[in-house]
Design a protein around this motif. Structure first.
Motif: not given
Length: 355
Positions: A179-185, A208-229
């Motif tokens: 799906s579009g959200g999977m490809r973005q991930r 992306l639909d609103m739910i997938t948007q929220a998921t992508i944003l959460r992932i970006v925020r968490e990965v940014h913090k965990e990996r020190g980007l």
């Protein structure tokens, strides 16, 4: 499954480069960057002398209407502007790499992926439809000289599972099976799997639909913090920028017209263009008529004025000086604004304060 932590003394990740400062979020200093595109009318500027500082460890948003130069600026951070475009002048200094504009050939290729990661706007366009994700991952590893391919695959699976996907299944899939959200991930995984420390996301939630948007944003925020980007995100969505970013750069006509802490820029916008963007946001409550679109249209490469302020045709604060003199970026505290009217107002306020 969570991504394995690699602290001091731990073995490097499979794509780990021998780069000074590895594991430290880099700062970025763009200075007087000019990008032009060759057209039948000659070389026309898409970026006109942009200067911008991106602090280490921050998430910086770049916002503006379509055609404002956001994606051109993002591609310039990787020295990836393609013909008929070219970087005509300026520099992009990145900690641990130096001036990316000066990099060429294998040196530039090694920097991309190993130090700089890019997530494209249309995720499906960055994937080869004839190869599985896993084969494209191995191609990426080979092109960057990764010796331990098994470790590379394990790291990719961990990243995908960290983002809520079945890693083994995704690596065995073609793009049309996702799906579009999977490809973005998948795009985010490919940008991170070689341990990039500066990650650029170009419209990561578009289409992306609103739910997938929220998921992508959460992932970006968490990965940014965990990996020190250090993360740069291009978006036309002010709401997305407000939710995710620490600092915000507002672009218009190939210039950065306002830059500062996100909540300050959105809470007390100073540039008339930033004010117009915020007024145009639809409200869920209250008077719908309060949302007003900006008058006129943004300039194109062929209609950008050769002198004066690029925003003057649509600006309610337009003055005579705007016709002939381009406003320089002026910094007060943490805010930078390029507007004659704003600077004149600030100077007047200072004179009254000390009178």
């Amino acid at each position: 499954m969570t991504t394995t932590s690699h602290g001091a003394g731990a073995p490097p990740r499979p794509g780990s480069p021998a780069t000074p400062g590895l594991g430290t979020a880099p700062g970025v200093r763009v200075r007087d960057l000019t990008v032009v595109y060759k057209t039948p009318l000659g070389e026309l500027p898409a970026l006109g002398g942009v200067s911008l500082t991106i602090e280490p460890g921050t998430i910086t948003g770049i916002v503006g209407e379509s055609g404002s130069g956001k994606s051109t600026l993002a591609l310039s951070l990787l020295n990836a502007v393609q013909p008929p475009g070219r970087i005509k002048a300026g520099s992009v200094e990145i900690d641990g790499l130096g001036d990316v504009v000066e990099l060429r050939g294998d040196e530039l290729r090694r920097a991309r992926g190993r130090h700089l990661g890019y997530v494209f706007q249309a995720a499906q366009n960055s994937l080869n439809p004839l190869k599985t994700v896993g084969k494209q991952l191995l191609d990426l590893g080979r092109s960057h000289g990764v010796e331990d391919r098994s470790a590379l695959v394990r790291e990719a699976k961990e990243l995908l599972e960290r983002m809520g996907l079945d890693g083994a299944r995704v690596l065995d899939s073609h793009q049309h099976e996702l799906s579009g959200g999977m490809r973005q991930r998948v795009g985010i995984m490919l940008a991170l799997v070689l341990n990039a420390q500066l990650v650029i996301l170009d419209e990561p939630t578009t289409a992306l639909d609103m739910i997938t948007q929220a998921t992508i944003l959460r992932i970006v925020r968490e990965v940014h913090k965990e990996r020190g980007l250090t993360t740069v995100m291009v978006t036309h969505d002010i709401g997305v920028a407000a939710e995710l970013t620490d600092r915000l750069a507002v672009m218009y006509g190939g210039r950065v017209v306002e830059h500062g802490p996100t909540m300050e820029v959105l809470g007390t916008p100073r540039h008339p263009y930033t004010q117009g963007l915020i007024r145009a946001i639809p409200r869920l409550s209250g008077d719908i008529a309060e949302a007003q679109g900006l008058p006129g249209r943004p300039p194109t490469l062929g209609t950008l004025p050769v002198r004066g302020c690029v925003f003057r045709e649509r600006c309610p604060l337009r003055m005579d000086i705007c016709e002939t003199v381009e406003p320089p970026p002026v910094t007060h505290g943490e805010r930078t604004v390029a507007c004659h009217a704003v600077e004149r107002s600030h100077s007047t306020a200072e004179q009254e304060e000390y009178a």
